[in-house]
Every structure is written in structure tokens, then in C-alpha cells.
Design a protein around this motif. Structure first.
Motif, PDB file in Angstrom:
ATOM      1  N   SER A 484       0.767  -0.955  -0.173  1.00 13.34           N
ATOM      2  CA  SER A 484       0.359   0.405  -0.109  1.00 13.34           C
ATOM      3  C   SER A 484       1.148   0.516   0.435  1.00 13.34           C
ATOM      4  O   SER A 484       0.242   2.398  -0.579  1.00 13.34           O
ATOM      5  CB  SER A 484      -1.358  -0.001   1.109  1.00 13.34           C
ATOM      6  N   ARG A 502      -4.974   6.301   2.788  1.00 12.98           N
ATOM      7  CA  ARG A 502      -5.136   6.961   1.167  1.00 12.98           C
ATOM      8  C   ARG A 502      -6.441   7.443   1.292  1.00 12.98           C
ATOM      9  O   ARG A 502      -7.588   6.919   2.650  1.00 12.98           O
ATOM     10  CB  ARG A 502      -5.345   5.801   0.629  1.00 12.98           C
ATOM     11  N   LYS A 503      -7.513   8.429   0.985  1.00 13.79           N
ATOM     12  CA  LYS A 503      -8.333   9.280   0.781  1.00 13.79           C
ATOM     13  C   LYS A 503      -9.768   8.217   0.904  1.00 13.79           C
ATOM     14  O   LYS A 503     -10.580   8.277   1.603  1.00 13.79           O
ATOM     15  CB  LYS A 503      -8.901  10.012   0.023  1.00 13.79           C
ATOM     16  N   SER A 504      -9.470   6.956  -0.185  1.00 14.13           N
ATOM     17  CA  SER A 504     -10.497   5.845   0.140  1.00 14.13           C
ATOM     18  C   SER A 504     -10.697   5.026   1.516  1.00 14.13           C
ATOM     19  O   SER A 504     -11.457   4.453   1.595  1.00 14.13           O
ATOM     20  CB  SER A 504     -10.143   5.027  -1.420  1.00 14.13           C
ATOM     21  N   GLU A 505      -9.870   4.915   1.558  1.00 10.83           N
ATOM     22  CA  GLU A 505     -10.127   4.255   2.700  1.00 10.83           C
ATOM     23  C   GLU A 505     -10.255   4.852   4.595  1.00 10.83           C
ATOM     24  O   GLU A 505     -11.336   4.227   5.047  1.00 10.83           O
ATOM     25  CB  GLU A 505      -7.917   3.674   3.174  1.00 10.83           C
ATOM     26  N   GLN A 507     -13.022   6.536   4.175  1.00  8.78           N
ATOM     27  CA  GLN A 507     -14.135   6.956   3.344  1.00  8.78           C
ATOM     28  C   GLN A 507     -14.848   5.843   3.546  1.00  8.78           C
ATOM     29  O   GLN A 507     -15.685   5.348   4.357  1.00  8.78           O
ATOM     30  CB  GLN A 507     -14.097   7.226   2.115  1.00  8.78           C
ATOM     31  N   VAL A 508     -14.105   4.663   3.982  1.00  3.55           N
ATOM     32  CA  VAL A 508     -14.338   2.847   4.097  1.00  3.55           C
ATOM     33  C   VAL A 508     -14.992   3.259   5.264  1.00  3.55           C
ATOM     34  O   VAL A 508     -15.296   2.302   6.321  1.00  3.55           O
ATOM     35  CB  VAL A 508     -13.348   2.043   3.541  1.00  3.55           C
ATOM     36  N   ARG A 511     -17.720   5.399   6.448  1.00  2.97           N
ATOM     37  CA  ARG A 511     -18.543   4.527   6.108  1.00  2.97           C
ATOM     38  C   ARG A 511     -19.456   2.928   7.556  1.00  2.97           C
ATOM     39  O   ARG A 511     -20.288   3.425   7.364  1.00  2.97           O
ATOM     40  CB  ARG A 511     -18.748   3.966   4.808  1.00  2.97           C
ATOM     41  N   GLN A 748     -10.307  -2.248   3.279  1.00  3.34           N
ATOM     42  CA  GLN A 748     -10.188  -3.108   1.551  1.00  3.34           C
ATOM     43  C   GLN A 748     -10.930  -3.235   0.960  1.00  3.34           C
ATOM     44  O   GLN A 748     -12.121  -3.804   1.687  1.00  3.34           O
ATOM     45  CB  GLN A 748      -9.302  -3.479   1.539  1.00  3.34           C
ATOM     46  N   ASP A 749     -12.345  -2.173   0.704  1.00  2.02           N
ATOM     47  CA  ASP A 749     -13.489  -2.890  -0.106  1.00  2.02           C
ATOM     48  C   ASP A 749     -13.581  -3.515  -1.121  1.00  2.02           C
ATOM     49  O   ASP A 749     -12.465  -2.844  -1.509  1.00  2.02           O
ATOM     50  CB  ASP A 749     -14.426  -1.412   0.121  1.00  2.02           C
ATOM     51  N   ASN A 751     -14.133  -2.697  -4.300  1.00  2.00           N
ATOM     52  CA  ASN A 751     -14.604  -1.422  -5.663  1.00  2.00           C
ATOM     53  C   ASN A 751     -13.613  -2.350  -6.273  1.00  2.00           C
ATOM     54  O   ASN A 751     -13.625  -3.079  -6.719  1.00  2.00           O
ATOM     55  CB  ASN A 751     -13.895  -0.402  -4.900  1.00  2.00           C
ATOM     56  N   SER A 753     -11.714  -1.654  -9.045  1.00  2.00           N
ATOM     57  CA  SER A 753     -10.560  -1.790  -9.602  1.00  2.00           C
ATOM     58  C   SER A 753     -10.235  -2.732  -8.767  1.00  2.00           C
ATOM     59  O   SER A 753      -9.388  -3.932  -9.008  1.00  2.00           O
ATOM     60  CB  SER A 753      -9.538  -0.453  -8.568  1.00  2.00           C
TER      61      SER A 753
END
Length: 794
Positions: A484, A502-505, A507-508, A511, A748-749, A751, A753
């Protein structure tokens, strides 16, 4: 252990009421009852001669006996209107000589009086059969006396103004006996307490608690020489198991302690026949245990903890150089305690701890600092400014949220909007202090109330949290073990790990945070990562750094000899690194061991992993891992095969078998919660062992400590080497190990990717072997793999 000798008549105080008010045995002025001078009638002539007669007073009191003029003199009987009676000798209108008083409620005193007071030798008996025989002074027990309590306890010895004080003997009704010094009714000074079962403590006391030097001897032969601090073992001491060949030296050491006044010498305080009895505290439930051989070590209860200063023992040895210690048939143990907590246990080779070169090397190895993983962040380090910003922001966040009254979290406490930000100019502001970072930065704190409650849920003190991360000690930066590219920081005390996200993490995590909060609150023994804070730092001229504060699962006093990151997949799941050390993170294909747990523990572990993986599956999370840390109790046996330690020649010499004499030992749970070492943020329940009748147990590690066993923490196991197809081995490798484990990388969802990655790799490789798979399949494969790591006991 604390023992208390009651001298008050509570409970069971009998109130004896006379004309002048209530009387409490041993504490009131009897003259308040009888008045200082009894004058039946003020009209009687005081100059008249002796006469015998009876006088009835207007208030109903009466006196019959000898009078000198109008004053009682000689022998006579006085009866109060409420029924209180005194019959005895009088002088000048006051009780003087020998007499007997009977109170309406049945209290009786018979003995000597002087000037109207109980004064001299007498006997006092209460209706509940409390009986005191001895000396009185001005209505108070004073001098030598014996007292039998209603429950059958007894004491004989000196009293001073109504309180036990001096050298005496107290006998409990259950057969326990204390003989020694007391003050204010408590064991104080030097004394000996002997239990009914034959156990014996000979040493010093303070306010009813063991305090100072002492020797505890078990009826079965073992003994411990050590010191106590207010009932807790504190410092170093020596335990002599049964079978140790040390009678002469032991007796010499005890005599030296007596000679120096450190232990009681009852020969100087013999009370002869005057000593009758002993105390009112029930000590029948106090359990004292000791192990005498290896087969019985697992049953050692260790409820009592003692220790002796090393210098004291060495001085005794110095005084007895002419006594050559013989080698014991059973090893002696040098134990060290800190405020009742066992922090070290070392096997000794002689009767006294006279360190050999080998033991000195071993002790030096125990106390020397093990090289900690990571690189300390000092000024000039690439992450120095980031560390300063991070520390200042966390200090500000915790300081702002802590004073707010604790409450349950609400729906409004979750989500991206439940956050606040603050500017931190370099020169400071009205709300922020000046700082040493090179530039201004903006700080953002996510869901502060939620993470504040999570920290409290895991029993993390706010001050400790700030000191650990934001104190004077610098953080350490770890090299990223994964793909990562995340940066990891570790607090100097190893309690907390900080990971950039990361920004995506982020957000996960935001959520899933409401469900995560509910999950960890519902399941005390959850193994998923413990999150304690989510933050963002944005320097004025740089990129944003998002990071999360987590609990470090490997924060332990034990060395983690091997670390594994296990996913259940095989593609790319091996370590290419040739040199493997304790800080190397190995993977699935590097693991060639199975770990056998106590059956009930295995069942609980697999059940919790299934619950946690189902939670992650419901959150559409995949690619998580089981982080497994292994502490080998005999690391010198590890071979140079993949996944095992390779010791240096120096380590091989110092880590001799004698350092780990008994491997792993389970003992019944300690009653004293301060006597065991627990994890820094542990909330789960203790584990029970079927071998101990499904009682809660602790892990005793000779040479280390007594550890609290919980799911994923301090779990003892048996590791067996699994042979590969091309391996042949004559000897079956089996090791005692202690395991630490938890589920990590849960952000890690699955997604778009990851779906594309799955489709691409499925054309090239077996879809079962790749990491990027559907969360449902990932969960099933993960659990199946864990079951192979922890198989059923054969």
C-alpha cells in the motif's frame, strides 16, 4: 495479605446503662454511672460514727451497708432505680477495694476499684460472653490481660489505655496464631503468623500488613525470603522449593536476620503462662500455595507475592562465607516484583543468589534493551515536521474532547460532517500554541466523540494516551511491510501504531464506523483492529496526510520472534528476503507450523474469527489478514529453516536452556488484579482452561512474568513443524510458544478496481490462489485457512 486484629467491641457491643448514662466496656468512665460520691441524704451528720443501715433515696436508688457518718464506708450494696447494682468495698463514698458491678443488661465486672474507678486486677464479662481478665486503670484496660471474644478468638498481652499495644499473642478461632508486636490493635513491628495448616510467616508488619523483611515457610517444606511493601511483594527475593538442599545455609540466614533485628526473636519476648490466645479477623479463606516440583508447578496459586532486596541477600552471604552452599536438588528461583506484580523469575544454581558468569550473562540479557523496530524520528528526519504536527494535533484533540461530559454516541457523531478543523500557525494563535514545525498546518479531527468513547471502552486513560504519543519521546517510523505504501509510526512505549491512509480508506472507515462501533461494543473479545483516532494534517505548502491511530497487538514484554501476515491465499504470498530477523513480516507460504491450543480456546478463537469475518463480509471488506506474532519459549532451538529464527553465537550462549526451565505453566487466576501483566488496551474476558476445571487461568513464564490470558493475547500453545513433501525428518519438532494475533487491514472494500484486478488475474492464475476475490469467498477461504493453522488436538 492484610490481617487486622479487632480491639473494639464492635460488633456486639453491649450497652450497660447506669443512672448517669450509657457505659461502653473499656472506654467509659464508670464514675459516670455511680457518681463520684454517694450521699444518701444531705441531712445526715458527716461527723457521726460507723453504723450499719439502709437508705432509700427520693429518686428510687437505695444503699445498704456500713456508713461513716452519712457516707458509705467499708462494705455495702448500692442499687440504682434502673437495676444496676454495685456490691463491694467503699471508701469515703467511693467504690474502693474489691467489688462487683452488675448492669441491667447483664454486663458484670468483678475486681479491684480505686477512687471510684475500675483500677487494678479484675474480670469483665459481657452477655455475649466476651471476657477480659487482667489489669485496669481508670476504667480502661491497661497492662497485661487476656480477652476471649464472642466468636472464640482470644488475645493475651499488654493493653495501653484500652487498646492492644506491645508484644502479645492472638489466636483465631480457626486455629491461626499471631505472636509478636502490635499497636492500636493491629500487627505492627516484628511478629510471626502461623496458619492452621502449618504455613508460617516470620517478619515485619505495618498496620496489619506484611511490610519489610520476612520469611514465608510452607508446611510442605518450601520457603520464601523477601520483603513486602504494605502487603505487596516489592523487589527481589528467593524462593526455596521443597527438596532444596539448604538447611544449614537457610538457618544461618534466618539467624543473621534475627541478629540484626530484621526478623522477630520471640525468645526475648517470652510471656510464659501469661500468653493465652490471638485475633478477630477470619483468615480461613486465605490460600497460600507453592510448587515443589515440575509436575505440580502448574497448580501453583501465587496468591501471595514477596521479594527481598538483592543487596540484603548478598550481605547475608557475605556474613556466611564459611558456609559453602551445596547444590540444591531442586532449582532455586530468584523472583522480582514491582508493587505486587511478578516481573521476573530466574532459575538460580546455588542456595543463595551468588551470580555465576553464566547467570550474569543471562540477567544482563534480560535487562538489556532489545533493539526496537523502526527508525527514531529526530530533527532532520524526513518525517520530523509531520511528527510534530501530528503530536500537537492529537494533544489538542484529546485536550478539547476529554473535559466534555461522557455520553452515549449519537447518529450525529458519525460521518464526514462530524468533524472539526483547526489552523495551527507557526507563531501560535489565541487557540493554539506556537510550534517547531517548519510551516503552518491545518488539522482535521474526524468523529472525536466516537473515538473518545472507543478509547474509554478499551480502558485507555486520556493522559496516558497523550503521553504515549505526544510526550517528549520521539515516535519511530517503520518500513511499510505491504504494497500500500503506507507509512507507519510507532509510539516509543510500543502501545500505539499510527498508519497513513489513502482518501478511499478514510471514506471506508467513516462509512463502516457506526457498525464497527456497535460490533466492538457487542463483542468484548473481537480480534479486529482497535481504532482510537482518525485525523488529517495539511501543511500550508504540502500534501494532505490522513492517518489512523491503532492499538499495537505486539505490545508485550515478551520478544516476538516471528511475525506472520496471513490471508489464506497463495499467489505471491512468500517473503523474498534472504535474511530473516524478528522484524521481518512473513507470509502464508512461509508458515510451516501448526499451533495446537487448549480445545475450548481453539473453539472460542475460531468462533470469534468467524464472527469478525462475517462482519467484514457484510461491510464488503476483503484483503484483510490475520497478523500472528509468535514468542518461542526456547528460541535457542530454532533452526535456520525458512520462518524460524537464526541466533547469533552470542545469543546461543546466553539463551541457554536454563533460562527457560519449565516452558509454559498455567496457574489459577490471581485474586489480586495487580499481580498480572495485561495488555495495554485489553477489554476481553479471561480464558478458562478445561485442565483447571474450567477455571480462569493465568500464564506463568519462569524468567518473565505472570500474564493474563485472553483471546488473541498471551495465548500459550504447542507449535509443531509441518513437513513439506520434500522434507524428511527423524525428530519431530515441537515448541512451547505464546501467541498474539488479530485481524488487520480491514479498510479495503471490494470496489471496481479490485473487481478488475480479480478478472485480470483469474485469466492467468487459479482464482482460488489470488487475494482479490469477492468478500463472501474471501471470508470462507480465510476461515478455512485459519482452521488449518489451528488444527484440532490429535
Amino acid at each position: 495479605m492484610s490481617a487486622h486484629i479487632e480491639t473494639s467491641d464492635e460488633p456486639g457491643t453491649t450497652t450497660c446503662s447506669g443512672r448517669s448514662g450509657p457505659y461502653r466496656e473499656g472506654s467509659c468512665n464508670l464514675e459516670q454511672i455511680l457518681s463520684q460520691r454517694l450521699t444518701p441524704s444531705s441531712s445526715l451528720d458527716p461527723n457521726a460514727g460507723f453504723k450499719v443501715g439502709e437508705v432509700i433515696l427520693p429518686n428510687g436508688d437505695s444503699y445498704s451497708g456500713t456508713l461513716l457518718g452519712d457516707t458509705p464506708e467499708g462494705s455495702g450494696k448500692y442499687i440504682w432505680s434502673d437495676g444496676c447494682i454495685y456490691d463491694g468495698e467503699w471508701r469515703r463514698g467511693m467504690r474502693h477495694g474489691v467489688g462487683k458491678t452488675i448492669w441491667p443488661d447483664g454486663c458484670i465486672y468483678e475486681g479491684e476499684y480505686s477512687g471510684g474507678y475500675m483500677h487494678g486486677t479484675g474480670t469483665f464479662i459481657r452477655p455475649d460472653n466476651l471476657t477480659y481478665k487482667g489489669r485496669f486503670k481508670l476504667n480502661l484496660k491497661h497492662g497485661l490481660g487476656s480477652q476471649i471474644y464472642p466468636n472464640g478468638d482470644a488475645f493475651e498481652g499488654p493493653w495501653i489505655q484500652g487498646s492492644i499495644e506491645g508484644h502479645g499473642k492472638y489466636t483465631w478461632c480457626n486455629g491461626n496464631v499471631y505472636e509478636g508486636n502490635m499497636k492500636d490493635g493491629l500487627m505492627n513491628g516484628k511478629g510471626i503468623l502461623t496458619w492452621k495448616n502449618g504455613d508460617n510467616y516470620e517478619g515485619n508488619w505495618l498496620n496489619g500488613m506484611m511490610h519489610g523483611y520476612g520469611v514465608y515457610t510452607w508446611n510442605e517444606g518450601g520457603c520464601y525470603v523477601g520483603t513486602w511493601t504494605r502487603g505487596l511483594k516489592d523487589g527481589k527475593g528467593v524462593f526455596y522449593p521443597k527438596g532444596s538442599i539448604m538447611p544449614a545455609t537457610h538457618e544461618l540466614s534466618i539467624n543473621v536476620l534475627r541478629k540484626r533485628g530484621l526478623l522477630p526473636d520471640l525468645r526475648r519476648h517470652s510471656l510464659g503462662s501469661r500468653i493465652l490466645h490471638s485475633s478477630t479477623v477470619d483468615m480461613g479463606n486465605i490460600k497460600v500455595g507453592v510448587t515443589n516440583d515440575r509436575s505440580r508447578l502448574k497448580n501453583m496459586p501465587l496468591e501471595r507475592r514477596w521479594s527481598l532486596e538483592g543487596a540484603m541477600i548478598e550481605k547475608i552471604v557475605g556474613d556466611s562465607e564459611d558456609q559453602v552452599p551445596t547444590e540444591p536438588s531442586v532449582p532455586l528461583l530468584e523472583r522480582e516484583y514491582m508493587q505486587g506484580v511478578l516481573i521476573s523469575e530466574v532459575v538460580m544454581s546455588g542456595t543463595f543468589p551468588v551470580p555465576s558468569k553464566r547467570s550474569k550473562r543471562r540477567q544482563k540479557k534480560m535487562v538489556r534493551d532489545i533493539k526496537k523496530p523502526g527508525e527514531t524520528i529526530i530533527k532532520g528526519h524526513r518525517s520530523y515536521d509531520l511528527m510534530l504536527s501530528l503530536q500537537l494535533g492529537i494533544r489538542y484533540t484529546v485536550g478539547k474532547i476529554t473535559p466534555i461530559q461522557k455520553r452515549e454516541v449519537r447518529s450525529s457523531d458519525f460521518g464526514p460532517r462530524a468533524s472539526f478543523w483547526m489552523n495551527f500557525p507557526k507563531e501560535g494563535s489565541q487557540l493554539t500554541p506556537p510550534h517547531r514545525a517548519q510551516e503552518d498546518f491545518k488539522w482535521k479531527d474526524y468523529c472525536p466523540m466516537v473515538f473518545r468513547n472507543l478509547r474509554e471502552m478499551f480502558k485507555i486513560d486520556a493522559a496516558d494516551y497523550m503521553m504515549s504519543i505526544c510526550g517528549d519521546a520521539a515516535l519511530r517510523e517503520l518500513s511499510s511491510p505491504g504494497k500500500s505504501g503506507s507509512v507507519f509510526f510507532l509510539s516509543q512505549d510500543d502501545r500505539f501504531m499510527i498508519k497513513t491512509l489513502r482518501k478511499s480508506e478514510v471514506q471506508v472507515l467513516l462509512r463502516m464506523l457506526p457498525d464497527y462501533y456497535h460490533h466492538v461494543k457487542t463483542y468484548d473479545n473481537t480480534l479486529i483492529t482497535k481504532f482510537f483516532g482518525l485525523h488529517r494534517v495539511k501543511p500550508s505548502s504540502g500534501q494532505k496526510f490522513r492517518f489512523v491511530v491503532m492499538g499495537n497487538m505486539f505490545c508485550t514484554e515478551l520478544r516476538i520472534h516471528r511475525r506472520f501476515d496471513l490471508k489464506g491465499s497463495s499467489l505471491g504470498r512468500s517473503t523474498d528476503k534472504i535474511e530473516i530477523d524478528e522484524n521481518t513480516t512473513l507470509k502464508d507460504l512461509d508458515l510451516n507450523y501448526s499451533f495446537y491450543l487448549e480445545p475450548s480456546w481453539r473453539e472460542a478463537l475460531l468462533k470469534q474469527i468467524e464472527i469478525d469475518s462475517k462482519f467484514l463480509e457484510a461491510q464488503r471488506i476483503m484483503d484483510y489478514s490475520l497478523l500472528l506474532g509468535v514468542h518461542y519459549r526456547a528460541p535457542q532451538h530454532l533452526r535456520s529453516r525458512r520462518g524460524l529464527a537464526v541466533l547469533s553465537e552470542e545469543d546461543a550462549q546466553e539463551d541457554e536452556t536454563g533460562s527457560y526451565p519449565w516452558g509454559l505453566v498455567l496457574v489459577q487466576r490471581a485474586n489480586d488484579e495487580n499481580s498480572v501483566v495485561v495488555g495495554p488496551h485489553i477489554r476481553g474476558s479471561r480464558l478458562r482452561a478445561s485442565a483447571a476445571g474450567f477455571e480462569e487461568v493465568d500464564l506463568l513464564l519462569p524468567g518473565t512474568a505472570r500474564l493474563q490470558i485472553q483471546l488473541g493475547v498471551n495465548m500459550p500453545a504447542r507449535a509443531e513443524h509441518v513437513l513439506s513433501e520434500d522434507e524428511t525428518q527423524q525428530v519431530h519438532d515441537v515448541y512451547d510458544v505464546v501467541l498474539y494475533l488479530g485481524i488487520i487491514d480491514i479498510l479495503q472494500d471490494y470496489n471496481i478496481s479490485k473487481k478488475i484486478e480479480h478478472a485480470y488475474k483469474s485469466f492467468q492464475f487459479d482464482s482460488v490462489s489470488i487475494s482479490s476475490v469477492d468478500p463472501d469467498f474471501y471470508s470462507r477461504r480465510f476461515l478455512d485457512f485459519i482452521q488449518t493453522i489451528f488444527p484440532e488436538n490429535p
